[in-house]
Enzyme design. Structure first.
Site, PDB file in Angstrom:
ATOM      1  N   SER A 124      11.671  26.850  40.284  1.00 40.83           N
ATOM      2  CA  SER A 124      10.241  27.156  40.239  1.00 40.83           C
ATOM      3  C   SER A 124       9.497  26.682  41.475  1.00 40.83           C
ATOM      4  O   SER A 124       9.800  25.616  42.037  1.00 40.83           O
ATOM      5  CB  SER A 124       9.606  26.487  39.014  1.00 40.83           C
TER       6      SER A 124
ATOM      7  N   HIS B 121       5.740  25.582  31.930  1.00 42.63           N
ATOM      8  CA  HIS B 121       7.091  25.242  31.472  1.00 42.63           C
ATOM      9  C   HIS B 121       7.099  24.048  30.520  1.00 42.63           C
ATOM     10  O   HIS B 121       7.843  24.044  29.528  1.00 42.63           O
ATOM     11  CB  HIS B 121       8.007  24.996  32.673  1.00 42.63           C
TER      12      HIS B 121
END
Length: 446
Positions: A310, A385
Site C-alpha cells: 500500500s 485497512h
C-alpha cells in the site's frame, strides 16, 4: 455473472420505465413542451412540484426530467441550483421547537414521530423522490460529486452534503454490493472503466491492463451495486506470489515471469481504487478485503498469506509540516538527510539510503501516532485497512520510486496483513478506540 442487468433488476427497471413513460404526458402538460430544457431557477420549481406531488407516474417522470435538465446546466448554473436546493428545502426551526415542546410535554410514539419528521430536512425526501426514476441513482452520485467540488467555496452546502451522505450510507451498505471477477474476457465497457478509475498505479495502455488481468497469477475483483449495474464502486487488483513483496516494481514489471497459481502462497492486494467521487466518505462496510481473500482461498487452497502493498499518501506532507516544529527531529544530521532528499526531484539511491534510518523511524511514528481531529490515524489508507481488520505488518523504504511515490512518501510503501482468523478481532480493537494494530517489527522501528 453477466454485467448486464440481472432478471429481477431488469424487470424492476422495465416496470419503472413504463411508469415514467406514462407520466411524461402529465409532466409535459404541467410544465410545457420545453420540459426537457431548464435552468437552475426553473429546476428549483420542479423540485417543489416533485416534493408536493402525490402521483407516482408523474413523480417518476418529473424526477427523470429534473435530472436530465440538471446534467445540461453549466458549472455556474449548477452552483446556483445547489445553493437554492440547500436553502429552500431546509427544516423549519419553529416547527422543530413546537414538535419538541409537544414531545417534552407529552412523550409518546406519536409526538416522537412528529419531532423526527420536523427535524428531518425536506431535502432528504426530495432526494428520495429523485431516486425513483431509472438511472437517477447514478445521477445523484454525480450530483454529490458536483457538490463536493463546491464545498470549499460554499461552506453552507455542507448541510445538503450531510443529507446525501445520510441517504447514501443506507443505499450503498455492504449488503447490497455484489463482487465480480474482472478478467480479459470482461466486456470492454467495464475494462475501460477499470483503466479510467485506477487511482493507485496508473494503467498506461490496453497492453498494461492485459498484463494485470490475463496472466494466471493475476486477479482483479470489483464490487457493484444493483442500481449502478455497469459502474464499479471499488476494484481490487491482486498479484499471486511466493513471498510478501517489498516493492511495486517487480509486480508491475513488463518482463516478469508469471507463476502457476498453485505455486503461490501469498495474495498481494497491490491496488484498491474507489471509483465514484460522489461516494467519497461513504462507508461500504468493513471486511470487503476479507471477502476478496475468501474468494481467492476457495479458488486457490495453497494461499496462506493475504497482504497489501500500500502507498502512504500523506507521509511526506505530514513530515514537511511536522519537521518545522522545534524538537521534532532528534539531531541536525536528520534534518540534513531529509534536506538532501528535497534538493532534487529525483533523489539518488545514495541519498535514500543515507536517509533510511530517519525515514523508517518517522514513517513508523506517522502511522502509529499521527492522528486526525477525530483521533483516527492521519493516513487515509491506514484508516481503510485497519477498519477492515488488517494489521500494519511491515515498512518498506524505496518501494515505489515513481514520481507519484516520491511525492507521496519518499518512495515508501507498507504491507498490511489480513490474518483471516483475526480480522474481526482487529476490527473491533480499531472500532473501539482507533487502535493501530501493528507488528512488533513496526513498533521496533520507533
Amino acid at each position: 455473472m453477466s454485467f448486464r442487468s440481472g432478471g429481477n433488476v431488469g424487470f424492476l427497471q422495465d416496470l419503472l420505465q413504463n411508469v415514467m413513460d406514462q407520466g411524461r404526458d402529465l409532466v409535459g402538460r404541467a410544465f410545457g413542451s420545453d420540459s426537457q430544457k431548464g435552468n437552475g431557477e426553473t429546476l428549483t420549481d420542479h423540485l417543489k412540484s416533485l416534493f408536493s406531488g402525490k402521483g407516482e407516474a408523474s413523480g417518476v417522470a418529473l424526477a427523470h426530467t429534473i435530472m436530465q435538465q440538471y446534467r445540461q446546466l453549466g458549472p455556474e448554473e449548477k452552483t446556483a441550483f445547489l445553493i437554492r436546493f440547500n436553502q429552500q428545502f431546509s427544516s423549519d426551526p419553529e416547527a422543530i421547537r413546537t414538535a419538541f415542546r409537544n414531545f417534552d410535554t407529552s412523550p409518546s410514539t406519536a409526538t416522537l414521530e412528529a419531532l423526527s419528521a420536523a427535524v428531518e430536512p425536506p431535502r432528504q425526501e426530495v432526494i428520495r423522490r429523485l431516486n425513483l426514476a431509472p438511472g437517477n441513482t447514478l445521477g445523484l452520485v454525480r450530483m454529490r460529486e458536483d457538490l463536493l467540488a463546491r464545498l470549499q467555496q460554499h461552506g453552507d452546502l455542507a448541510a445538503l452534503d450531510s443529507d446525501f451522505a445520510h441517504l447514501f450510507s443506507s443505499w450503498f451498505n455492504r449488503g447490497f454490493l455484489m463482487i465480480r471477477r474482472i478478467d480479459w474476457a470482461t466486456p470492454a465497457y467495464i475494462l475501460e472503466k477499470i483503466i479510467q478509475y485506477e487511482a493507485v498505479h496508473a494503467i498506461e495502455s490496453w497492453d498494461d491492463l492485459r498484463r494485470r488481468l490475463e496472466p494466471a497469477d493475476r486477479r482483479c475483483f470489483a464490487f457493484f451495486h444493483p442500481a449502478l449495474v455497469d459502474e464499479p464502486l471499488i476494484f481490487v487488483e491482486v498479484a499471486l506470489t511466493r513471498t510478501i513483496p517489498d516493492a511495486i516494481g517487480p509486480i508491475l514489471a513488463v518482463d516478469r515471469k508469471p507463476i502457476a497459481p498453485g505455486e503461490a502462497t501469498t495474495a498481494v492486494f497491490y491496488s484498491i481504487s474507489n471509483c465514484q467521487k460522489g461516494l467519497a466518505r461513504i462507508s461500504f462496510g468493513n471486511f470487503l478485503i476479507k471477502q476478496v481473500a475468501e474468494e481467492l482461498k476457495r479458488e486457490i487452497p495453497s494461499l496462506s498469506t493475504f497482504v497489501t502493498l500500500s502507498p502512504v499518501p500523506g507521509f511526506r506532507r505530514w513530515l514537511s509540516e511536522a519537521s518545522q516544529e522545534a524538537g521534532f527531529l532528534d539531531d541536525p544530521s536528520e534534518a540534513d538527510a531529509l534536506a538532501t532528499l528535497d534538493d532534487s526531484d529525483s533523489p539518488t539511491k545514495q541519498s535514500l539510503d543515507t536517509a533510511a534510518p530517519v525515514l523508517r523511524r518517522l514513517l513508523a511514528r506517522y502511522l502509529l501516532q499521527a492522528k486526525n481531529k477525530t483521533g483516527q490515524p492521519l493516513d487515509p489508507v491506514a484508516r481503510f485497512h485497519l477498519g477492515n481488520g488488517a494489521r500494519l505488518e511491515r515498512l518498506n523504504l524505496s518501494a515505489d520510486l515513481s514520481a507519484k511515490g516520491m511525492a507521496y512518501s519518499y518512495g515508501a510503501m507498507v504491507n498490511y496483513l489480513y490474518d483471516l482468523a483475526l480480522v474481526e478481532e482487529n476490527h473491533e480493537r480499531y472500532a473501539a478506540g482507533s487502535e493501530v494494530v501493528a507488528s512488533a517489527g513496526v513498533h521496533r522501528s520507533l
